[in-house]
Design an enzyme around this catalytic site. Structure first.
Site, PDB file in Angstrom:
ATOM      1  N   ASP A  28     -15.237  17.749 -10.796  1.00 42.05           N
ATOM      2  CA  ASP A  28     -16.417  18.577 -10.521  1.00 42.05           C
ATOM      3  C   ASP A  28     -16.278  19.890 -11.302  1.00 42.05           C
ATOM      4  O   ASP A  28     -15.332  20.632 -11.103  1.00 42.05           O
ATOM      5  CB  ASP A  28     -16.449  18.840  -9.005  1.00 42.05           C
ATOM      6  CG  ASP A  28     -17.725  19.534  -8.559  1.00 42.05           C
ATOM      7  OD1 ASP A  28     -18.032  19.455  -7.371  1.00 42.05           O
ATOM      8  OD2 ASP A  28     -18.398  20.167  -9.394  1.00 42.05           O
ATOM      9  N   ASP A 130     -22.551  17.288 -14.105  1.00 40.45           N
ATOM     10  CA  ASP A 130     -21.286  18.021 -13.963  1.00 40.45           C
ATOM     11  C   ASP A 130     -20.295  17.369 -13.006  1.00 40.45           C
ATOM     12  O   ASP A 130     -19.368  18.022 -12.546  1.00 40.45           O
ATOM     13  CB  ASP A 130     -21.567  19.460 -13.509  1.00 40.45           C
ATOM     14  CG  ASP A 130     -22.186  19.514 -12.123  1.00 40.45           C
ATOM     15  OD1 ASP A 130     -22.766  18.509 -11.697  1.00 40.45           O
ATOM     16  OD2 ASP A 130     -22.082  20.560 -11.467  1.00 40.45           O
ATOM     17  N   GLU A 131     -20.499  16.117 -12.679  1.00 40.78           N
ATOM     18  CA  GLU A 131     -19.599  15.443 -11.737  1.00 40.78           C
ATOM     19  C   GLU A 131     -19.373  14.007 -12.166  1.00 40.78           C
ATOM     20  O   GLU A 131     -20.313  13.337 -12.591  1.00 40.78           O
ATOM     21  CB  GLU A 131     -20.239  15.354 -10.346  1.00 40.78           C
ATOM     22  CG  GLU A 131     -20.194  16.601  -9.532  1.00 40.78           C
ATOM     23  CD  GLU A 131     -20.791  16.348  -8.159  1.00 40.78           C
ATOM     24  OE1 GLU A 131     -20.532  15.297  -7.562  1.00 40.78           O
ATOM     25  OE2 GLU A 131     -21.551  17.219  -7.714  1.00 40.78           O
TER      26      GLU A 131
END
Length: 425
Positions: A28, A130-131
């Site tokens: 993350d 973003d993960e």
DNA sequence: TCTGGGGTCCTAGGACCC
DNA sequence: TCTGGGGTCCTAGGACCC
């Protein structure tokens, strides 16, 4: 992503046993948009690190996009929250630095992150810009210590790309995700089933995946305040009150979740949509038709790029009182034609519009199928092939020379953007 | 005072058929 | 004239995630 994969109570033990040997990471990016802005600016030689001052990435207030998209740690310490208005954020912190978003940049950094991660395992599921989840199951001979591996990956990202990540480690996706959220930034956490009671149960119930602002107050009324309270609550009562959702969050609170890490090539997109808030309220049919056209342009371009056809078109509206409503229609054929989808969208808008001032409009297509074989409706006009050829030509020009290389003349001097948004997280 | 955009999934209610 | 129920499909709305 976790799919609503409810494990019946009888399988509880079985699930734990099945998962016992899995090694799942959740990576993350810390305050992604803001970190990426900061990293990019420093790369260009800026002496100010946005991460170290109260700053946010936020939209343009003038065009009614004024919300916080990402915040720095110092901004967080002022009480600024993601999603709140810039007006409120500035009230909390008058010296706040606000930078506009740059989605192209974020996609670039996201791709670079994935490239590094691919060096460690091919089993990567990109969960958002973003993960992502990584599966190291069965790779113990290569990576003996998962924690050491996580530190190595985290260090490389920081050194090579200039931003920090949190990595959560467990034996399923849910626990890995909660682990990565424990303490930020730049940290590695484990959350194995044996650590649930100590690390997860004391957390507020809002920290649980899928417990949002509508569910949390309902749980509080049942005197459920922590994840532990939920885990120990009577599952049957939850099932009675919240249906399958109740058993799902109960399972999550107990760390039960067994979905697979699925690489992107195995995920079929279910719908494609585009919506936008206009800088002004739409109050007449003619303007509405133009807005719908540019929404259909991007939606259908993406639909064709995905090599799919759709058989359901939906139009959504949000009025100046912030009331949402929508209209949809199932088609008895499949299409990817901009003009066809646009015509339906206009009809739907006409049927559904209550005559109120509309600030946000959206077009969404779903019930997709592969475009390998196109079933042409018996009642279709004979121009189908011509229309497809036209769409394809326009797509090619736009992909080669940019979105604005070719623009419908109805947009000229209309004050509207011909192509809208279309960034895909 | 002002409040984004892209997704997935679930559910209630109604239409329709048998 | 007034009355079933089960199954499926569709629509509208709302929850959640990022």
């Amino acid at each position: 992503m976790f799919v609503y994969n409810i494990i019946e109570i009888g399988n509880y033990r079985g699930n734990i046993m099945e998962n016992k040997n899995r090694v799942i990471f959740h990576v993350d990016v810390n305050s992604a948009f803001l970190s990426w802005e900061a990293a990019y600016r420093m790369h260009l030689g800026s002496s100010i690190d946005l991460r170290e001052i109260p700053s946010v990435v936020g939209g343009d207030v003038e065009s009614r996009h004024g919300i916080v998209l990402a915040k720095s740690m110092p901004a967080k310490e002022c009480g600024i929250k993601t999603g709140e208005t810039l007006y409120k954020a500035r009230e909390k912190c008058p010296e706040l630095v606000i930078v506009p978003p740059n989605f192209q940049l974020y996609i670039m950094y996201s791709d670079e992150l994935i490239e590094i991660l691919k060096e460690y395992t091919p089993d990567i599921q990109k969960f958002s810009v973003d993960e992502c989840f990584l599966d190291f199951t069965g790779m113990e001979h290569m990576y003996k210590d998962p924690v050491a591996l996580a530190y190595e990956i985290k260090g490389r990202i920081k050194k090579e790309l200039g931003f920090t990540v949190n990595i959560g480690i467990s034996n399923n996706k849910l626990l890995a995700k909660i682990a990565s959220d424990l303490k930020k930034p730049d940290m590695v956490h484990t959350l194995y089933p044996s650590q649930i009671e100590e690390k997860m149960w004391p957390l507020p119930v809002e920290a649980l995946f899928m417990v949002g602002k509508a569910t949390a107050p309902k749980l509080h009324r049942l005197n459920i305040n922590t994840i532990g309270d939920l885990a120990r609550y009577d599952r049957n009562i939850l099932k009675q009150k919240f249906k399958s959702f109740g058993t799902m969050i109960w399972s999550f609170a107990n760390g039960i979740e067994n979905s697979q890490v699925r690489s992107d090539s195995h995920i079929d997109v279910k719908c494609i949509g585009n919506s936008t808030t206009q800088p002004f309220d739409v109050k007449d049919m003619e303007t509405a038709r133009k807005v719908l056209l540019f929404l259909c342009e991007t939606v259908c371009l993406r639909l064709r790029n995905s090599k799919n056809l759709c058989s359901l078109v939906a139009v959504s509206m949000r009025n100046s009182e912030f009331i949402n409503y929508s209209r949809q229609r199932k088609l008895d054929y499949y299409t990817d034609s901009t003009i066809k989808v646009w015509n339906i969208a206009c009809e739907l808008f006409k049927e559904g519009w209550k005559g109120d001032a509309i600030r946000n409009m959206g077009v969404r297509v779903s019930k997709l199928c592969s475009n390998d074989f196109m079933q042409i409706s018996m009642f279709d006009d004979r121009n189908v092939e011509k229309m497809r050829a036209l769409d394809k030509t326009i797509d090619n020009i736009r992909m080669k020379y940019g979105s604005y290389a070719i623009v419908r003349c109805s947009f000229l001097n209309s004050g509207l953007n011909a192509i809208n948004g279309g960034y895909r997280l």
